[in-house]
Design an enzyme around this catalytic site. Sequence first.
Site, PDB file in Angstrom:
ATOM      1  N   LYS A 304      -6.702 -38.506   7.848  1.00 13.97           N
ATOM      2  CA  LYS A 304      -6.483 -37.665   9.033  1.00 13.97           C
ATOM      3  C   LYS A 304      -6.815 -36.190   8.796  1.00 13.97           C
ATOM      4  O   LYS A 304      -7.244 -35.478   9.702  1.00 13.97           O
ATOM      5  CB  LYS A 304      -5.027 -37.776   9.501  1.00 13.97           C
ATOM      6  CG  LYS A 304      -4.660 -39.138  10.068  1.00 13.97           C
ATOM      7  CD  LYS A 304      -5.258 -39.366  11.432  1.00 13.97           C
ATOM      8  CE  LYS A 304      -4.807 -40.676  12.052  1.00 13.97           C
ATOM      9  NZ  LYS A 304      -5.507 -40.997  13.298  1.00 13.97           N
ATOM     10  N   GLU A 326      -0.644 -35.268  18.981  1.00 15.89           N
ATOM     11  CA  GLU A 326       0.150 -36.477  19.195  1.00 15.89           C
ATOM     12  C   GLU A 326       0.173 -37.211  17.869  1.00 15.89           C
ATOM     13  O   GLU A 326      -0.724 -37.033  17.045  1.00 15.89           O
ATOM     14  CB  GLU A 326      -0.483 -37.350  20.286  1.00 15.89           C
ATOM     15  CG  GLU A 326      -1.622 -38.265  19.824  1.00 15.89           C
ATOM     16  CD  GLU A 326      -2.857 -37.531  19.336  1.00 15.89           C
ATOM     17  OE1 GLU A 326      -3.085 -36.382  19.773  1.00 15.89           O
ATOM     18  OE2 GLU A 326      -3.598 -38.094  18.488  1.00 15.89           O
ATOM     19  N   SER A 592      -7.545 -46.371   4.409  1.00 14.68           N
ATOM     20  CA  SER A 592      -7.371 -45.128   5.167  1.00 14.68           C
ATOM     21  C   SER A 592      -6.109 -44.350   4.826  1.00 14.68           C
ATOM     22  O   SER A 592      -6.053 -43.137   5.019  1.00 14.68           O
ATOM     23  CB  SER A 592      -7.383 -45.442   6.658  1.00 14.68           C
ATOM     24  OG  SER A 592      -6.401 -46.411   6.952  1.00 14.68           O
TER      25      SER A 592
END
Length: 611
Positions: A304, A326, A592
């Site tokens: 991220k 969010e 991830s």
Amino acid sequence: MGTKRIYTANFQLKVCGITQAENAIEVAKLNPTMMGFILYPKSKRCVSLEQANSIADLLPKHIKKVAVVVNEPLEKVIQLAESTLFDFIQLHGNESPEYCQTVSKHIHVIKAFGIEKQLPDNLEEYANCCTYFLFDTKTENFGGAGKQFDHKILDSYHLNVPFLLSGGIDLDSIDRILTYSNKQLAGIDVNSRYEDEPGIKNIEKLSNLIKRLRPMIKKVSKEGYYGNYGGAYIPEMLQKNVSELAENYQRIIDDPSFIEDFQSLLKDYVGRPTPLFHAKKLSAKYGYKIYLKREDLCHTGSHKLNNVIGQALLAKRLGKKKIIAETGAGQHGVASATVAALLGMECTVFMGEVDIQRQYPNVMRMKMLGATVIPATSGTKTLKDACNEAIRYWISHTEDTHYLIGSAIGPHPYPDMVAQFQSVISEEIAKQLQEKEGRSYPDAVIACVGGGSNAVGAFYHFIDDERVELYGAEAGGCGADTDETAATLTIGTDGIIHGTRTILMQTEDGQVCDAHSISAGLDYPGVGPLHAHLHSIKRGTYLPITDQEALDAAFELTREEGIIPALESSHALALLPKLKMKPTDIVVVNLSGRGDKDMQTYIDLMNSGKK
Ligand SMILES: O=C(O)c1ccccc1NCC(=O)[C@H](O)[C@H](O)COP(=O)(O)O
């Protein structure tokens, strides 16, 4: 030599001189952005208007069709513009600025200029009516001569009109052209150097060209569409902010000083490049070579941060002082809070009340980093509701606030922007495979897909490479055939969610369904528009993975390779036993995120005696 363009997604490739239907269909499969039809009677590649129309009719809509004319009477060109399938008219003769101006009222104009020793003196007079200029080599027959002019002449080009470079562009000149630094270079136009005979394109040569251009080929249209999906469906109140972003993002992220800031933070703060780890025991178990792309080793524990750093730097350059975000699993919220602390920005994170309970440690990390966490209490109190709350808040705080969307979702330009920032993942995979395996591509890439940001990053540089299979693992929840699922691409239909046209889970009368997944980062009822497109054109294979399969895969990786994965990434791992690969095949799984945030789920499972 200028700075290498790394993130230029909007690069045009025009293949000109199409004359024959079957050949045109083969060219179209290579997915150039434009295909040109020459209507000039003296050209060796001339087609009649009827032929051009019937061939153009066979080609996909997203490939723009260009009609090339030379010094035709104005009335004829206007008629042509209004009555055909063409998206552009290329004026390849000595047409005057006034002539171009009139044509531009009917269709987008590409004005071609034959260059000999210098640029024409009166270029500026054409500036306000042309979508592109095209700089070709000056020849007696106007075009298609296969001759190059001296590209240094273009160093003196300072107008704002983007241009296509043309004239004898062959494979040998591509590397030099890719490092050419004129900011207005929007693409290339190729023709006779890729032909078996005039008008018949050599598919192998074009395919080699496309491989060389791959990182630069346009994946999104100017309006933000991937095929039928994307766009910007937003309330009036957000128009100004979203348009400001759409108009400026590409210019800013192509700026060499932005690239420098971004890359330096990726290296020294995020810890990139992340390793590409050969998982030997898993490989032996499944009978093919498995590599893990270790995004779990990024600072803050997931991919991220790549996107968050990019968007926060961009927001600063747009003069924004605050960011909102969010979050589902909390990974994007933590990444946003982290970067806000680093860059001295105020940060507010919206998070579903249910997710706040599921991911409590991440909530505390965000607070420790100085962010405000606002619970979303509507709907299922998960990711979709957090997005709704963030959009609602943004509407009344547009002036000083950037909405830092964490996935490849939302209105244009977010999906493209996020894809470009995350594309560093596949860029590194290609380089690392070259070093480890002597080839720059795997046979398959697997990634989990919620909104789709880690998957888009892992796929990005391989999207146009047919040798690479792309696999997305969706959250099947309790089963794609139950109500407890988030398998959007498996069961969804076309619609609009959070400002983008995509595929989503909805009732027959268009109500968005609640999504369920054991993993808080995947329980989203929509999906990024690029994935909807790849799914619809069958370029990507998206399969549902149940909660149980994901849990099994998490424990398998932990015990085989000593890595505790995030529940999201475990969905990607769970595809490994389902693939049919050969022993010599190479498969990359994008790992991830790391599993710390999911420890409570894992602990509960172990305490129940099931693991
Ligand atoms: O290609 C032709 O035969 C032609 C003839 C007259 C006007 C324009 C023509 N082609 C238009 C193009 O855009 C070509 O792609 C451009 O001239 C470059 O061609 P090449 O040097 O062969 O790459």
